[in-house]
Design a protein around this motif. Structure first.
Motif, PDB file in Angstrom:
ATOM      1  N   SER A  17     113.770 113.312 -25.299  1.00  0.00           N
ATOM      2  CA  SER A  17     114.247 113.056 -23.940  1.00  0.00           C
ATOM      3  C   SER A  17     113.782 111.703 -23.440  1.00  0.00           C
ATOM      4  CB  SER A  17     113.724 114.142 -22.987  1.00  0.00           C
ATOM      5  OG  SER A  17     114.199 115.417 -23.344  1.00  0.00           O
ATOM      6  N   LEU A  18     114.565 111.137 -22.550  1.00  0.00           N
ATOM      7  CA  LEU A  18     114.210 109.916 -21.827  1.00  0.00           C
ATOM      8  C   LEU A  18     114.773 110.017 -20.429  1.00  0.00           C
ATOM      9  CD1 LEU A  18     114.949 106.874 -24.219  1.00  0.00           C
ATOM     10  CD2 LEU A  18     112.705 107.578 -23.346  1.00  0.00           C
ATOM     11  N   THR A  19     114.100 109.361 -19.487  1.00  0.00           N
ATOM     12  CA  THR A  19     114.634 109.246 -18.141  1.00  0.00           C
ATOM     13  C   THR A  19     114.776 107.769 -17.796  1.00  0.00           C
ATOM     14  OG1 THR A  19     113.624 111.317 -17.416  1.00  0.00           O
ATOM     15  CG2 THR A  19     114.313 109.781 -15.714  1.00  0.00           C
ATOM     16  N   LEU A  20     116.003 107.364 -17.510  1.00  0.00           N
ATOM     17  CA  LEU A  20     116.267 105.999 -17.074  1.00  0.00           C
ATOM     18  C   LEU A  20     116.220 105.946 -15.553  1.00  0.00           C
ATOM     19  CD1 LEU A  20     119.292 105.071 -19.368  1.00  0.00           C
ATOM     20  CD2 LEU A  20     116.840 104.943 -19.859  1.00  0.00           C
ATOM     21  N   ALA A  21     115.761 104.824 -15.028  1.00  0.00           N
ATOM     22  CA  ALA A  21     115.724 104.613 -13.585  1.00  0.00           C
ATOM     23  C   ALA A  21     116.459 103.321 -13.250  1.00  0.00           C
ATOM     24  CB  ALA A  21     114.280 104.532 -13.091  1.00  0.00           C
ATOM     25  N   CYS A  22     117.117 103.322 -12.105  1.00  0.00           N
ATOM     26  CA  CYS A  22     117.818 102.130 -11.619  1.00  0.00           C
ATOM     27  C   CYS A  22     117.410 101.921 -10.162  1.00  0.00           C
ATOM     28  CB  CYS A  22     119.320 102.320 -11.741  1.00  0.00           C
ATOM     29  SG  CYS A  22     120.286 100.984 -10.992  1.00  0.00           S
ATOM     30  N   ALA A  23     116.611 100.897  -9.939  1.00  0.00           N
ATOM     31  CA  ALA A  23     116.172 100.570  -8.587  1.00  0.00           C
ATOM     32  C   ALA A  23     117.210  99.668  -7.925  1.00  0.00           C
ATOM     33  CB  ALA A  23     114.818  99.872  -8.635  1.00  0.00           C
ATOM     34  N   ALA A  24     117.703 100.117  -6.780  1.00  0.00           N
ATOM     35  CA  ALA A  24     118.739  99.370  -6.068  1.00  0.00           C
ATOM     36  C   ALA A  24     118.127  98.599  -4.904  1.00  0.00           C
ATOM     37  CB  ALA A  24     119.810 100.322  -5.553  1.00  0.00           C
ATOM     38  N   SER A  25     118.617  97.398  -4.680  1.00  0.00           N
ATOM     39  CA  SER A  25     118.185  96.603  -3.529  1.00  0.00           C
ATOM     40  C   SER A  25     119.390  95.874  -2.952  1.00  0.00           C
ATOM     41  CB  SER A  25     117.087  95.619  -3.931  1.00  0.00           C
ATOM     42  OG  SER A  25     117.545  94.728  -4.927  1.00  0.00           O
ATOM     43  N   GLY A  26     119.302  95.560  -1.666  1.00  0.00           N
ATOM     44  CA  GLY A  26     120.408  94.889  -0.990  1.00  0.00           C
ATOM     45  C   GLY A  26     121.445  95.838  -0.429  1.00  0.00           C
ATOM     46  N   PHE A  27     121.265  97.151  -0.679  1.00  0.00           N
ATOM     47  CA  PHE A  27     122.179  98.155  -0.142  1.00  0.00           C
ATOM     48  C   PHE A  27     121.471  99.502  -0.225  1.00  0.00           C
ATOM     49  CE2 PHE A  27     123.663 100.522  -3.909  1.00  0.00           C
ATOM     50  CZ  PHE A  27     123.169  99.721  -4.919  1.00  0.00           C
ATOM     51  N   THR A  28     122.036 100.501   0.445  1.00  0.00           N
ATOM     52  CA  THR A  28     121.461 101.843   0.380  1.00  0.00           C
ATOM     53  C   THR A  28     122.387 102.752  -0.421  1.00  0.00           C
ATOM     54  OG1 THR A  28     122.475 102.374   2.508  1.00  0.00           O
ATOM     55  CG2 THR A  28     120.177 101.637   2.532  1.00  0.00           C
ATOM     56  N   LEU A  29     121.787 103.607  -1.229  1.00  0.00           N
ATOM     57  CA  LEU A  29     122.549 104.436  -2.155  1.00  0.00           C
ATOM     58  C   LEU A  29     123.538 105.359  -1.461  1.00  0.00           C
ATOM     59  CD1 LEU A  29     119.889 105.440  -4.825  1.00  0.00           C
ATOM     60  CD2 LEU A  29     121.692 103.725  -5.010  1.00  0.00           C
ATOM     61  N   ASP A  30     123.240 105.787  -0.250  1.00  0.00           N
ATOM     62  CA  ASP A  30     124.141 106.744   0.392  1.00  0.00           C
ATOM     63  C   ASP A  30     125.477 106.128   0.765  1.00  0.00           C
ATOM     64  OD1 ASP A  30     123.123 106.739   3.887  1.00  0.00           O
ATOM     65  OD2 ASP A  30     122.998 105.165   2.368  1.00  0.00           O
ATOM     66  N   ARG A  31     125.565 104.782   0.713  1.00  0.00           N
ATOM     67  CA  ARG A  31     126.811 104.122   1.086  1.00  0.00           C
ATOM     68  C   ARG A  31     127.619 103.640  -0.123  1.00  0.00           C
ATOM     69  NH1 ARG A  31     129.206 104.186   5.665  1.00  0.00           N
ATOM     70  NH2 ARG A  31     129.707 101.970   5.620  1.00  0.00           N
ATOM     71  N   TYR A  32     127.066 103.821  -1.309  1.00  0.00           N
ATOM     72  CA  TYR A  32     127.679 103.310  -2.519  1.00  0.00           C
ATOM     73  C   TYR A  32     127.844 104.418  -3.550  1.00  0.00           C
ATOM     74  CZ  TYR A  32     127.338  98.338  -1.336  1.00  0.00           C
ATOM     75  OH  TYR A  32     127.515  97.104  -0.765  1.00  0.00           O
ATOM     76  N   ALA A  33     128.941 104.342  -4.289  1.00  0.00           N
ATOM     77  CA  ALA A  33     129.057 105.137  -5.503  1.00  0.00           C
ATOM     78  C   ALA A  33     128.264 104.402  -6.590  1.00  0.00           C
ATOM     79  CB  ALA A  33     130.511 105.271  -5.923  1.00  0.00           C
ATOM     80  N   ILE A  34     127.538 105.169  -7.386  1.00  0.00           N
ATOM     81  CA  ILE A  34     126.677 104.540  -8.380  1.00  0.00           C
ATOM     82  C   ILE A  34     126.740 105.336  -9.673  1.00  0.00           C
ATOM     83  CG2 ILE A  34     124.602 105.783  -7.652  1.00  0.00           C
ATOM     84  CD1 ILE A  34     123.178 102.952  -8.007  1.00  0.00           C
ATOM     85  N   GLY A  35     126.617 104.641 -10.788  1.00  0.00           N
ATOM     86  CA  GLY A  35     126.741 105.342 -12.058  1.00  0.00           C
ATOM     87  C   GLY A  35     126.065 104.612 -13.196  1.00  0.00           C
ATOM     88  N   TRP A  36     126.236 105.196 -14.383  1.00  0.00           N
ATOM     89  CA  TRP A  36     125.700 104.651 -15.616  1.00  0.00           C
ATOM     90  C   TRP A  36     126.823 104.535 -16.640  1.00  0.00           C
ATOM     91  CZ3 TRP A  36     120.576 103.240 -16.146  1.00  0.00           C
ATOM     92  CH2 TRP A  36     119.693 103.707 -15.179  1.00  0.00           C
TER      93      TRP A  36
END
Length: 131
Positions: A17-36
């Motif tokens: 197992s692995l857990t990837l993380a994506c730190a977002a800046s310049g916007f808030t996640l609740d306003r954007y669709a986000i994916g991998w």
């Protein structure tokens, strides 16, 4: 300025197992669709998972990862995660975080991840599954 920074990749044995993380800046996640998405050498990009913005937090998973990968968000940390279990050699690729928004722009549903419409992406993190 929208910025995405992935971390958490590495070398893992099949079944691990692995857990990837994506730190977002310049916007808030609740306003954007986000994916991998991921890209292996010599292969097309593959949309792996996404989560919709706003009140609709629908989640999409590619058939190749259903039941093994889980996408989640931490609104306090403004970070999105991809928990990857039971990893297989065919999961080996560079994994990228990507985003589209703000709402109502950016689309993600349980059955559709329009990766080509997502303009923002991070630098990627390498995941290698090998014994």
């Amino acid at each position: 300025q929208v910025q995405l920074a992935e971390s958490g990749g590495g070398l893992v044995q099949p079944g691990g197992s692995l857990t990837l993380a994506c730190a977002a800046s310049g916007f808030t996640l609740d306003r954007y669709a986000i994916g991998w998405f991921r890209q292996a050498p010599g292969k097309e990009r593959e949309g792996v998972s996404c989560i919709a913005s706003h009140d609709d937090r629908s989640k999409y998973y590619a058939d190749s990862v259903k039941g093994r990968f889980t996408i989640s968000t931490d609104m306090v940390k403004n970070t999105v995660y991809l928990q990857m279990n039971n990893l297989k050699p065919e999961d080996t690729a560079i994994y990228y975080c990507t985003a589209n928004g703000p709402y109502p722009h950016g689309y993600c549903s349980r059955t559709y991840f329009p990766l080509e419409t997502y303009p923002y992406l991070g630098q990627g993190t390498q995941v290698t599954v090998s014994s």
